[in-house]
Motif scaffolding. Structure first.
Motif, PDB file in Angstrom:
ATOM      1  N   GLU A 257     140.805  96.936 -60.448  1.00 49.36           N
ATOM      2  CA  GLU A 257     140.323  96.407 -59.162  1.00 49.36           C
ATOM      3  C   GLU A 257     141.332  95.403 -58.632  1.00 49.36           C
ATOM      4  OE1 GLU A 257     136.681  94.869 -60.667  1.00 49.36           O
ATOM      5  OE2 GLU A 257     135.480  96.379 -59.644  1.00 49.36           O
ATOM      6  N   PRO A 258     141.234  95.074 -57.329  1.00 45.83           N
ATOM      7  CA  PRO A 258     142.080  93.983 -56.834  1.00 45.83           C
ATOM      8  C   PRO A 258     141.742  92.693 -57.594  1.00 45.83           C
ATOM      9  CG  PRO A 258     141.048  95.147 -55.000  1.00 45.83           C
ATOM     10  CD  PRO A 258     140.419  95.669 -56.258  1.00 45.83           C
ATOM     11  N   PHE A 259     142.680  91.734 -57.606  1.00 46.60           N
ATOM     12  CA  PHE A 259     142.452  90.442 -58.258  1.00 46.60           C
ATOM     13  C   PHE A 259     141.182  89.811 -57.692  1.00 46.60           C
ATOM     14  CE2 PHE A 259     143.143  85.978 -59.164  1.00 46.60           C
ATOM     15  CZ  PHE A 259     143.688  86.020 -60.436  1.00 46.60           C
ATOM     16  N   PRO A 260     140.315  89.203 -58.474  1.00 46.63           N
ATOM     17  CA  PRO A 260     140.451  88.844 -59.882  1.00 46.63           C
ATOM     18  C   PRO A 260     140.034  89.927 -60.883  1.00 46.63           C
ATOM     19  CG  PRO A 260     138.444  87.878 -59.009  1.00 46.63           C
ATOM     20  CD  PRO A 260     139.080  88.626 -57.877  1.00 46.63           C
ATOM     21  N   GLY A 261     139.939  91.172 -60.454  1.00 47.69           N
ATOM     22  CA  GLY A 261     139.555  92.250 -61.367  1.00 47.69           C
ATOM     23  C   GLY A 261     140.697  92.626 -62.311  1.00 47.69           C
ATOM     24  N   PHE A 262     140.468  93.644 -63.106  1.00 43.75           N
ATOM     25  CA  PHE A 262     141.473  94.102 -64.075  1.00 43.75           C
ATOM     26  C   PHE A 262     142.645  94.732 -63.311  1.00 43.75           C
ATOM     27  CE2 PHE A 262     143.567  96.689 -67.135  1.00 43.75           C
ATOM     28  CZ  PHE A 262     143.312  96.127 -68.377  1.00 43.75           C
ATOM     29  N   PRO A 263     143.866  94.266 -63.526  1.00 35.56           N
ATOM     30  CA  PRO A 263     144.998  94.738 -62.706  1.00 35.56           C
ATOM     31  C   PRO A 263     145.421  96.185 -63.001  1.00 35.56           C
ATOM     32  CG  PRO A 263     145.693  92.990 -64.211  1.00 35.56           C
ATOM     33  CD  PRO A 263     144.240  93.211 -64.469  1.00 35.56           C
ATOM     34  N   THR A 264     145.665  96.923 -61.968  1.00 32.66           N
ATOM     35  CA  THR A 264     146.171  98.297 -62.123  1.00 32.66           C
ATOM     36  C   THR A 264     147.488  98.295 -62.888  1.00 32.66           C
ATOM     37  OG1 THR A 264     147.002 100.247 -60.956  1.00 32.66           O
ATOM     38  CG2 THR A 264     147.135  98.194 -59.765  1.00 32.66           C
ATOM     39  N   ASP A 265     148.273  97.231 -62.722  1.00 32.47           N
ATOM     40  CA  ASP A 265     149.576  97.162 -63.384  1.00 32.47           C
ATOM     41  C   ASP A 265     149.469  96.931 -64.890  1.00 32.47           C
ATOM     42  OD1 ASP A 265     150.923  97.704 -61.096  1.00 32.47           O
ATOM     43  OD2 ASP A 265     151.614  95.668 -60.722  1.00 32.47           O
ATOM     44  N   LEU A 266     148.243  96.765 -65.420  1.00 29.88           N
ATOM     45  CA  LEU A 266     148.080  96.676 -66.888  1.00 29.88           C
ATOM     46  C   LEU A 266     147.293  97.858 -67.445  1.00 29.88           C
ATOM     47  CD1 LEU A 266     147.437  92.835 -67.459  1.00 29.88           C
ATOM     48  CD2 LEU A 266     149.407  94.176 -68.219  1.00 29.88           C
ATOM     49  N   GLN A 267     146.942  98.789 -66.581  1.00 28.53           N
ATOM     50  CA  GLN A 267     146.109  99.915 -67.023  1.00 28.53           C
ATOM     51  C   GLN A 267     146.820 100.795 -68.039  1.00 28.53           C
ATOM     52  OE1 GLN A 267     145.972 103.837 -66.954  1.00 28.53           O
ATOM     53  NE2 GLN A 267     146.143 103.516 -64.752  1.00 28.53           N
ATOM     54  N   ALA A 268     148.086 101.127 -67.805  1.00 28.97           N
ATOM     55  CA  ALA A 268     148.820 102.014 -68.718  1.00 28.97           C
ATOM     56  C   ALA A 268     148.968 101.361 -70.095  1.00 28.97           C
ATOM     57  CB  ALA A 268     150.197 102.333 -68.145  1.00 28.97           C
ATOM     58  N   GLN A 269     149.282 100.054 -70.093  1.00 30.68           N
ATOM     59  CA  GLN A 269     149.478  99.347 -71.354  1.00 30.68           C
ATOM     60  C   GLN A 269     148.163  99.246 -72.124  1.00 30.68           C
ATOM     61  OE1 GLN A 269     150.412  98.617 -68.262  1.00 30.68           O
ATOM     62  NE2 GLN A 269     151.831  96.903 -68.178  1.00 30.68           N
ATOM     63  N   MET A 270     147.048  99.010 -71.374  1.00 29.19           N
ATOM     64  CA  MET A 270     145.740  98.906 -72.026  1.00 29.19           C
ATOM     65  C   MET A 270     145.361 100.254 -72.641  1.00 29.19           C
ATOM     66  SD  MET A 270     143.395  96.595 -72.477  1.00 29.19           S
ATOM     67  CE  MET A 270     141.667  96.467 -72.948  1.00 29.19           C
ATOM     68  N   MET A 271     145.753 101.327 -71.947  1.00 28.38           N
ATOM     69  CA  MET A 271     145.456 102.659 -72.488  1.00 28.38           C
ATOM     70  C   MET A 271     146.166 102.836 -73.843  1.00 28.38           C
ATOM     71  SD  MET A 271     146.114 106.478 -70.992  1.00 28.38           S
ATOM     72  CE  MET A 271     144.981 106.463 -69.641  1.00 28.38           C
ATOM     73  N   ALA A 272     147.392 102.330 -73.940  1.00 29.56           N
ATOM     74  CA  ALA A 272     148.122 102.446 -75.210  1.00 29.56           C
ATOM     75  C   ALA A 272     147.326 101.778 -76.329  1.00 29.56           C
ATOM     76  CB  ALA A 272     149.511 101.817 -75.072  1.00 29.56           C
ATOM     77  N   LEU A 273     146.742 100.621 -76.027  1.00 28.85           N
ATOM     78  CA  LEU A 273     145.934  99.921 -77.040  1.00 28.85           C
ATOM     79  C   LEU A 273     144.719 100.771 -77.422  1.00 28.85           C
ATOM     80  CD1 LEU A 273     145.119  97.278 -78.633  1.00 28.85           C
ATOM     81  CD2 LEU A 273     143.773  96.659 -76.639  1.00 28.85           C
ATOM     82  N   LEU A 274     144.045 101.292 -76.395  1.00 29.96           N
ATOM     83  CA  LEU A 274     142.774 101.985 -76.648  1.00 29.96           C
ATOM     84  C   LEU A 274     142.968 103.318 -77.370  1.00 29.96           C
ATOM     85  CD1 LEU A 274     140.952 100.982 -73.362  1.00 29.96           C
ATOM     86  CD2 LEU A 274     140.676 100.007 -75.662  1.00 29.96           C
ATOM     87  N   CYS A 275     144.199 103.838 -77.362  1.00 30.95           N
ATOM     88  CA  CYS A 275     144.491 105.090 -78.079  1.00 30.95           C
ATOM     89  C   CYS A 275     144.174 104.971 -79.566  1.00 30.95           C
ATOM     90  CB  CYS A 275     145.965 105.457 -77.931  1.00 30.95           C
ATOM     91  SG  CYS A 275     146.340 106.147 -76.331  1.00 30.95           S
TER      92      CYS A 275
END
Ligand code: UD1
Length: 421
Positions: free
Chosen positions: A300-318
């Motif tokens: 979401e737009p700030f203050p939500g979860f940033p789109t620019d961290l979505q790919a990195q977060m996916m790596a964690l959740l793998c």
């Protein structure tokens, strides 16, 4: 083309300094076009996107001198000798469109090529243009260029963004500082980079209120002066490196980090079982026991979860225990890292704007390809936790947004090296 070789090897421990924000710096640099006095930016990141902006501003007649190995940028636009931002430079970087508002506001005319940038969806610039039109600009799209004029100067107006856009808010905010009268920007973006820009513009003599909220009010002034401004910490680089100990285990302190920059992200890390503590110098992140838990993520737009961290977060959740669903609401087509993570043994299904990630115990190293800036770093994160060797190809994307990645991660015990082409 360079590639990055990573050998997954257990926990990371140490400290990582976080640089100034790329996205803030790319917005602050064009602000030089608003004044004939010098603008000095400190805490600038050393990245290829910053060099591209330097080249673009240079082509317009501005001077950008990097000092202290590029950590300080001395900018000056005494004279704008050319008002055309050429396709050859603009296509390399979408943020180039940010020269439009300032040039138009200062000199009443500008020609800017329509931009390129990361291949993450259509990414139009219509909102930038509509906001400038509301301020009285005459715009015409011809041969891939925006031809903009404001005879007699821009005029303050009330403009409500139909959707929240960081870039369009920045362009309109800069333009409004020199418009005649009052401008009210409604449904404005609230990102820390906008707050940083407003603070810099205020140092330059602009009259702005409400940055960081969805209504920004600007009282136009006749001219702006020079200033010195420190670029805000890069919250995306911060979040990216916070994920390194989260994925590999261990404890890493991110120097210069603050929770207020990444609150929604920290909340998801907490839910996943990763500990984040604010220290005197930054943020300490650790994961000590077992695998992380699956969590759902909505960008979401700030203050939500940033789109620019979505790919990195996916790596964690793998490698999380359980199934996570990631929903991308800002950009279409921003799951291009998923097929690459799948090559490393991840179990991911993508359906439109949703990705379902079934956590696996271990990822395996593989040759993979970086498709955009944030995707490339997500592959590096995954590789740090994978068994065996990963080679990430096409890392020129990475160099657009992360300085000295190999150095920063090696300092914490990672096996990572650049293979020069
Ligand atoms: C900025 C960041 C980018 C980040 C994004 C979201 C810079 C240089 N880039 O990009 O890294 O991923 O914010 O935090 O700061 N939209 C339109 N018309 C427009 C402008 C945007 O439809 O004229 C749409 C976009 O396609 C997207 C949404 O609005 O769906 C948000 O985009 P926006 O916030 O403008 O992103 P950028 O400023 O391009």
């Amino acid at each position: 083309m360079d590639s990055i070789l990573v050998r997954g090897n257990g926990p990371l421990n140490g400290q990582i300094p976080i640089a100034g924000a790329k996205n803030a710096c790319l917005t602050l640099m064009p602000a030089t076009l608003l004044t004939d006095e010098p603008l000095t930016l400190t805490n600038a990141p050393r990245l290829s996107d910053i060099r591209t902006m330097t080249q673009l501003l240079g082509s317009l007649g501005a001077e950008v001198v990097p000092l202290q190995q590029g950590q300080v940028l001395a900018l000056s636009s005494h004279d704008i000798s050319n008002h055309t931002a050429d396709y050859d430079i603009v296509r390399k970087m979408r943020a180039s469109i940010l020269v439009l508002g300032p040039m138009l506001a200062r000199d009443g005319h500008a020609i800017v090529s329509l931009p390129g940038g990361c291949a993450i969806g259509a990414r139009p610039v219509d909102l930038h243009l509509r906001a400038l039109e509301a301020l009285g600009a005459d715009l015409e799209l011809r041969d891939g260029y925006v031809h903009a004029k404001a005879v007699g100067g821009l005029k303050g107006a009330v403009f409500e963004f139909p959707i929240v856009s960081v870039g369009a808010t920045e362009n309109a905010l800069m333009a409004a500082t020199l418009a005649k009268g009052t401008t009210v920007l409604k449904n404005a973006a609230r990102e820390p980079e906008i707050v940083d820009l407003a603070q810099c513009l205020r140092r330059m003599g602009a009259q702005i209120e409400g940055e960081g909220t969805s209504t920004i009010t600007i009282q136009g002034v006749d001219r702006l002066n020079g200033a010195t401004h420190p670029v805000v910490t890069d919250r995306i680089e911060l979040g990216t490196y916070m994920l390194a100990p989260a994925i590999c285990g261990g404890e890493v302190e991110l120097l210069g980090g603050r929770i207020s920059l990444v609150e929604a992200f920290c909340e998801r890390l907490d839910a996943a079982g990763v500990s984040v503590v604010e220290t005197e110098n930054g943020l300490k992140v650790s994961r000590k026991n077992g695998r992380v838990r699956a969590v759902d993520v909505v960008t979401e737009p700030f203050p939500g979860f940033p789109t620019d961290l979505q790919a990195q977060m996916m790596a964690l959740l793998c490698t999380a225990e359980g199934t996570s669903v990631l929903e991308e609401r800002i950009f279409e087509n921003r799951f291009m890292h998923a097929p690459e993570l799948i090559r490393m043994g991840a179990k991911i299904e993508v359906h439109g704007g949703h990705a379902t990630v079934h956590g696996v115990e271990k990822l395996r190293g593989a040759p993979v390809m970086a498709t955009d800036l944030r995707a490339s770093v997500s592959l590096i994160l995954a590789a740090l936790a994978a068994e065996g060797e990963t080679v990430v190809n096409r890392v020129y994307h990475l160099d657009r947004g992360y300085e000295r990645v190999e150095e920063k991660l090696s300092a914490c015990g990672a096996h990572i090296e650049r293979i020069k082409a």
